[in-house]
Structures are given as structure tokens and as C-alpha cells.
Motif scaffolding. Structure first.
Motif, PDB file in Angstrom:
ATOM      1  N   LEU A 139       0.751  11.436  -2.735  1.00 30.50           N
ATOM      2  CA  LEU A 139       1.278  11.116  -0.840  1.00 30.50           C
ATOM      3  C   LEU A 139       1.640  13.216  -0.526  1.00 30.50           C
ATOM      4  CD1 LEU A 139       1.621  10.310   1.804  1.00 30.50           C
ATOM      5  CD2 LEU A 139       4.657  10.530   0.506  1.00 30.50           C
ATOM      6  N   GLN A 140       2.033  13.610  -1.578  1.00 26.37           N
ATOM      7  CA  GLN A 140       2.959  15.040  -1.033  1.00 26.37           C
ATOM      8  C   GLN A 140       1.563  16.316  -1.193  1.00 26.37           C
ATOM      9  OE1 GLN A 140       5.348  15.954   0.582  1.00 26.37           O
ATOM     10  NE2 GLN A 140       5.966  14.028  -0.456  1.00 26.37           N
ATOM     11  N   TYR A 141       0.491  15.538  -2.186  1.00 28.82           N
ATOM     12  CA  TYR A 141      -0.871  16.853  -2.605  1.00 28.82           C
ATOM     13  C   TYR A 141      -1.550  16.117  -0.938  1.00 28.82           C
ATOM     14  CZ  TYR A 141      -5.132  18.374  -4.791  1.00 28.82           C
ATOM     15  OH  TYR A 141      -6.138  19.399  -4.884  1.00 28.82           O
ATOM     16  N   GLY A 142      -1.963  15.462  -0.550  1.00 28.06           N
ATOM     17  CA  GLY A 142      -2.864  14.498   0.378  1.00 28.06           C
ATOM     18  C   GLY A 142      -2.292  15.273   1.992  1.00 28.06           C
ATOM     19  N   ARG A 143      -1.067  15.307   2.030  1.00 23.29           N
ATOM     20  CA  ARG A 143      -0.500  15.622   3.548  1.00 23.29           C
ATOM     21  C   ARG A 143      -0.597  17.253   3.675  1.00 23.29           C
ATOM     22  NH1 ARG A 143       5.251  13.281   3.403  1.00 23.29           N
ATOM     23  NH2 ARG A 143       4.969  11.838   4.704  1.00 23.29           N
ATOM     24  N   ALA A 144      -0.562  18.221   1.834  1.00 22.42           N
ATOM     25  CA  ALA A 144      -0.960  19.641   2.261  1.00 22.42           C
ATOM     26  C   ALA A 144      -2.016  19.743   2.253  1.00 22.42           C
ATOM     27  CB  ALA A 144      -0.305  19.965   0.815  1.00 22.42           C
ATOM     28  N   LEU A 154      -4.889  10.148  -0.928  1.00 25.45           N
ATOM     29  CA  LEU A 154      -3.831   9.217  -0.199  1.00 25.45           C
ATOM     30  C   LEU A 154      -4.415   8.180  -0.695  1.00 25.45           C
ATOM     31  CD1 LEU A 154      -3.815  11.088   3.778  1.00 25.45           C
ATOM     32  CD2 LEU A 154      -1.952  11.296   1.925  1.00 25.45           C
ATOM     33  N   LYS A 155      -5.426   7.604  -0.695  1.00 25.13           N
ATOM     34  CA  LYS A 155      -5.618   6.417  -1.484  1.00 25.13           C
ATOM     35  C   LYS A 155      -5.026   5.930  -2.719  1.00 25.13           C
ATOM     36  CE  LYS A 155     -10.005   5.690   1.386  1.00 25.13           C
ATOM     37  NZ  LYS A 155     -11.403   5.123   1.315  1.00 25.13           N
ATOM     38  N   ILE A 156      -5.421   6.621  -3.214  1.00 27.89           N
ATOM     39  CA  ILE A 156      -4.638   6.581  -4.681  1.00 27.89           C
ATOM     40  C   ILE A 156      -2.724   6.532  -4.530  1.00 27.89           C
ATOM     41  CG2 ILE A 156      -3.901   8.139  -6.665  1.00 27.89           C
ATOM     42  CD1 ILE A 156      -6.537   9.624  -6.885  1.00 27.89           C
ATOM     43  N   SER A 157      -2.638   7.446  -3.253  1.00 27.80           N
ATOM     44  CA  SER A 157      -0.868   6.862  -3.499  1.00 27.80           C
ATOM     45  C   SER A 157      -0.503   5.834  -3.101  1.00 27.80           C
ATOM     46  CB  SER A 157      -0.237   8.147  -2.384  1.00 27.80           C
ATOM     47  OG  SER A 157       1.367   7.576  -2.113  1.00 27.80           O
ATOM     48  N   VAL A 158      -1.119   5.603  -1.744  1.00 25.89           N
ATOM     49  CA  VAL A 158      -1.123   3.427  -1.921  1.00 25.89           C
ATOM     50  C   VAL A 158      -1.023   2.277  -2.655  1.00 25.89           C
ATOM     51  CG1 VAL A 158      -1.386   4.343   1.039  1.00 25.89           C
ATOM     52  CG2 VAL A 158      -2.894   3.330  -0.110  1.00 25.89           C
ATOM     53  N   SER A 159      -2.489   3.210  -3.447  1.00 24.22           N
ATOM     54  CA  SER A 159      -2.407   2.010  -4.029  1.00 24.22           C
ATOM     55  C   SER A 159      -1.567   2.128  -6.112  1.00 24.22           C
ATOM     56  CB  SER A 159      -4.609   2.697  -5.404  1.00 24.22           C
ATOM     57  OG  SER A 159      -4.213   3.859  -5.749  1.00 24.22           O
ATOM     58  N   LYS A 160      -0.768   3.007  -5.641  1.00 25.39           N
ATOM     59  CA  LYS A 160       0.143   2.574  -6.836  1.00 25.39           C
ATOM     60  C   LYS A 160       0.831   2.340  -6.529  1.00 25.39           C
ATOM     61  CE  LYS A 160      -1.314   6.923  -9.575  1.00 25.39           C
ATOM     62  NZ  LYS A 160      -2.158   5.681 -11.061  1.00 25.39           N
ATOM     63  N   THR A 161       1.442   3.144  -4.957  1.00 21.15           N
ATOM     64  CA  THR A 161       3.193   2.127  -4.477  1.00 21.15           C
ATOM     65  C   THR A 161       2.586   2.644  -3.258  1.00 21.15           C
ATOM     66  OG1 THR A 161       4.713   3.234  -6.264  1.00 21.15           O
ATOM     67  CG2 THR A 161       5.427   2.171  -4.485  1.00 21.15           C
ATOM     68  N   PRO A 162       2.355   1.616  -2.583  1.00 21.78           N
ATOM     69  CA  PRO A 162       2.038   1.225  -0.789  1.00 21.78           C
ATOM     70  C   PRO A 162       2.905   2.235   0.249  1.00 21.78           C
ATOM     71  CG  PRO A 162       1.868  -0.846  -1.455  1.00 21.78           C
ATOM     72  CD  PRO A 162       1.960   0.009  -2.588  1.00 21.78           C
ATOM     73  N   THR A 163       3.128   3.026   0.726  1.00 22.50           N
ATOM     74  CA  THR A 163       4.421   2.670   1.832  1.00 22.50           C
ATOM     75  C   THR A 163       3.736   3.247   3.229  1.00 22.50           C
ATOM     76  OG1 THR A 163       4.164   5.569   1.220  1.00 22.50           O
ATOM     77  CG2 THR A 163       5.392   4.203  -0.179  1.00 22.50           C
ATOM     78  N   ALA A 164       4.894   3.317   3.685  1.00 17.45           N
ATOM     79  CA  ALA A 164       4.570   3.149   5.578  1.00 17.45           C
ATOM     80  C   ALA A 164       3.552   4.362   5.632  1.00 17.45           C
ATOM     81  CB  ALA A 164       5.586   2.811   6.760  1.00 17.45           C
ATOM     82  N   ASP A 165       4.431   5.865   4.929  1.00 19.55           N
ATOM     83  CA  ASP A 165       4.222   6.725   5.021  1.00 19.55           C
ATOM     84  C   ASP A 165       2.856   7.245   4.615  1.00 19.55           C
ATOM     85  OD1 ASP A 165       6.823   7.758   6.361  1.00 19.55           O
ATOM     86  OD2 ASP A 165       7.920   8.611   4.736  1.00 19.55           O
ATOM     87  N   ALA A 166       2.496   6.810   3.405  1.00 21.10           N
ATOM     88  CA  ALA A 166       1.262   6.925   2.740  1.00 21.10           C
ATOM     89  C   ALA A 166       0.765   6.561   4.546  1.00 21.10           C
ATOM     90  CB  ALA A 166       1.446   6.870   1.779  1.00 21.10           C
ATOM     91  N   PHE A 167       0.516   5.340   4.144  1.00 19.83           N
ATOM     92  CA  PHE A 167      -0.610   4.958   4.758  1.00 19.83           C
ATOM     93  C   PHE A 167      -0.778   5.352   6.408  1.00 19.83           C
ATOM     94  CE2 PHE A 167      -0.719   0.579   2.629  1.00 19.83           C
ATOM     95  CZ  PHE A 167      -1.793   0.728   2.592  1.00 19.83           C
ATOM     96  N   VAL A 168       0.141   6.151   7.290  1.00 14.25           N
ATOM     97  CA  VAL A 168       0.602   6.667   8.454  1.00 14.25           C
ATOM     98  C   VAL A 168      -0.392   7.901   8.272  1.00 14.25           C
ATOM     99  CG1 VAL A 168       1.390   8.117   9.789  1.00 14.25           C
ATOM    100  CG2 VAL A 168       2.715   6.341   9.371  1.00 14.25           C
ATOM    101  N   ALA A 178       0.826   0.156   7.030  1.00 11.51           N
ATOM    102  CA  ALA A 178       1.862   0.936   7.606  1.00 11.51           C
ATOM    103  C   ALA A 178       3.181   0.008   7.931  1.00 11.51           C
ATOM    104  CB  ALA A 178       1.624   2.904   8.340  1.00 11.51           C
ATOM    105  N   LEU A 179       2.728  -0.167   9.177  1.00 12.37           N
ATOM    106  CA  LEU A 179       3.368  -1.375  10.170  1.00 12.37           C
ATOM    107  C   LEU A 179       3.619  -3.236   9.409  1.00 12.37           C
ATOM    108  CD1 LEU A 179       1.995  -1.569  13.275  1.00 12.37           C
ATOM    109  CD2 LEU A 179       3.976   0.222  12.434  1.00 12.37           C
ATOM    110  N   LYS A 180       3.227  -2.777   8.068  1.00 12.65           N
ATOM    111  CA  LYS A 180       3.717  -4.026   7.054  1.00 12.65           C
ATOM    112  C   LYS A 180       5.023  -3.592   6.307  1.00 12.65           C
ATOM    113  CE  LYS A 180      -1.070  -6.331   6.714  1.00 12.65           C
ATOM    114  NZ  LYS A 180      -2.249  -6.639   5.688  1.00 12.65           N
TER     115      LYS A 180
END
Length: 219
Positions: A12-17, A31-45, A67-69
Motif C-alpha cells: 500500500l505504501q509503495y503504491g501510494r508513493a 495496490l492490487k497486491i495489497s488488496v489481495s493480501k489484506t483488503p482495506t478501504a485505504d488500499a481500495f481508495v 472500499a465502502l464494504k
């Protein structure tokens, strides 16, 4: 001992950067790797923002809905979906996305302005008037807070900077720290109405006076 971030947080931090450095296409993979490992609202946003920036609007909307889920009142996701709906001339859909944010404390100017735009698109003059006034009020408050933060940064030991920190401590229910600070402020300026009201509220653990009572120069 070496502490490592969980994999989803690292990606997530790498994708955000990457996204913040103007590389939205490159950010999508991490970011796709992040949500595949642990889906979070922040990553989906962030994934939605990256997709939006490269013109993949449908994928962006899908990510924001995901993200809203995980965080039904996520402000960024709802604002992004509302803005996308407005661009598609679907004002009623925009209002649907924004609606739940109306009752959330601490509304941002960006949210109020989207309400204003939405009611304008709906040709609802009463609603547009209400939100135009609300937007102006929130913008004024944000400008005040910015001036106050500048005061705290530039002159942290000044009387009013310490008063602002005292108010912030009390707002966070750090009552002991607030009480210790407000006692010193009272000794320095025992007749100041704002400090008297603040001290009373801190001691009673009751509603604080509006922080706008602190005199600060405008930005």
C-alpha cells in the motif's frame, strides 16, 4: 530487533508513493497486491484514484465501492463516487453517495462543496443555498485552523499557541494535561474571558468554548 511492515501495508505504501509521484499506472500493481493480501478501504481508495488518473473510470468506481464494504463512511470513497456521478450528469446518484456523510462529525469543505454542486445540478435552489453557506462557513473554519497551526509552529511557546494546545488536549480528552496547562494560562492572564471559559470547561470536563475564540492573525 527489526520490525517489518505487514506485506499488505508495504505494498500500500509503495503504491501510494508511486501514485503521489505522478506514476498512477505503475502504482496499480502494488495496490492490487495489497488488496489481495489484506483488503482495506485505504488500499481500495488509492487503487480507485490510480485507475481514475489513467482513465479507467469503471474500474475506479468498482474500487471505491469495494472500499465502502470495509469502511461504509469512508469520505474519500464517497466523495470520489459522487464526483464521478456528477461528471456523468447523474446528480441523484451523487446525492446518494454523499448523503451518509451529512451526519458525520467534522465535515470537510470538499464534502460540503460537493453537496453544493450536487444541489446545483439538481436545480434545487434551497439546497444549493444551504450548502453554499455551509461551504463558506467550513472554509472559514479551515482557514482559521490553518492560521492557528501556523501560530503553533512559528511561536509554540506564545500564550495563544499554548491556549490552542490546551484546547486540543481537552478535545482529545487528555484532561490532566489540559488542566495543568490551563492553570498556568490563568495565572498569566486571569481576566481573559476565553481562558476563564476554557478553564471552567476543563475542570468540569464539559463542553469546550469554540476554538475560534483564540485571536490569531489570518493566513
Amino acid at each position: 530487533m527489526l520490525f517489518r511492515s505487514p506485506p499488505h501495508s508495504f505494498f500500500l505504501q509503495y503504491g501510494r508513493a508511486l501514485l503521489q509521484s505522478g506514476k498512477p499506472a505503475a502504482s496499480i500493481g502494488p495496490l492490487k497486491i495489497s488488496v489481495s493480501k489484506t483488503p482495506t478501504a485505504d488500499a481500495f481508495v488509492e487503487l480507485g484514484e490510480a485507475a481514475s488518473q489513467i482513465g479507467e473510470i469503471k474500474n475506479a468506481e468498482l474500487a471505491w465501492k469495494e472500499a465502502l464494504k470495509y469502511s461504509p463512511l469512508d469520505r474519500q470513497a464517497r466523495e470520489s463516487l459522487a464526483n464521478s456521478a456528477l461528471q456523468a450528469l447523474a446528480a441523484e446518484d451523487a446525492l446518494k453517495w454523499l448523503g451518509p456523510l451529512e451526519e458525520v462529525p467534522g465535515m470537510r469543505v470538499s464534502t460540503a462543496f460537493l453537496f453544493q454542486r450536487t444541489y446545483a445540478a439538481l436545480k434545487d435552489s434551497a439546497g444549493m443555498k444551504k450548502w453554499t453557506e455551509k461551504t463558506a462557513l467550513l472554509r472559514e473554519k479551515e482557514q482559521f485552523r490553518s492560521s492557528l497551526d501556523n501560530l503553533i509552529a512559528d511561536a509554540p511557546n506564545s500564550f495563544w499557541a499554548r491556549a490552542a494546545r490546551t484546547h486540543d488536549y481537552a478535545s482529545d480528552s487528555n484532561w490532566e494535561q489540559a488542566e495543568a496547562m490551563v492553570d498556568r494560562l490563568l495565572k498569566e492572564s486571569p481576566g481573559d474571558p476565553f481562558i476563564i471559559e476554557l478553564a471552567d470547561a476543563v475542570r468540569r470536563r464539559s463542553k469546550l468554548p469554540a476554538i475560534e475564540g483564540i485571536p490569531v492573525p489570518k493566513s
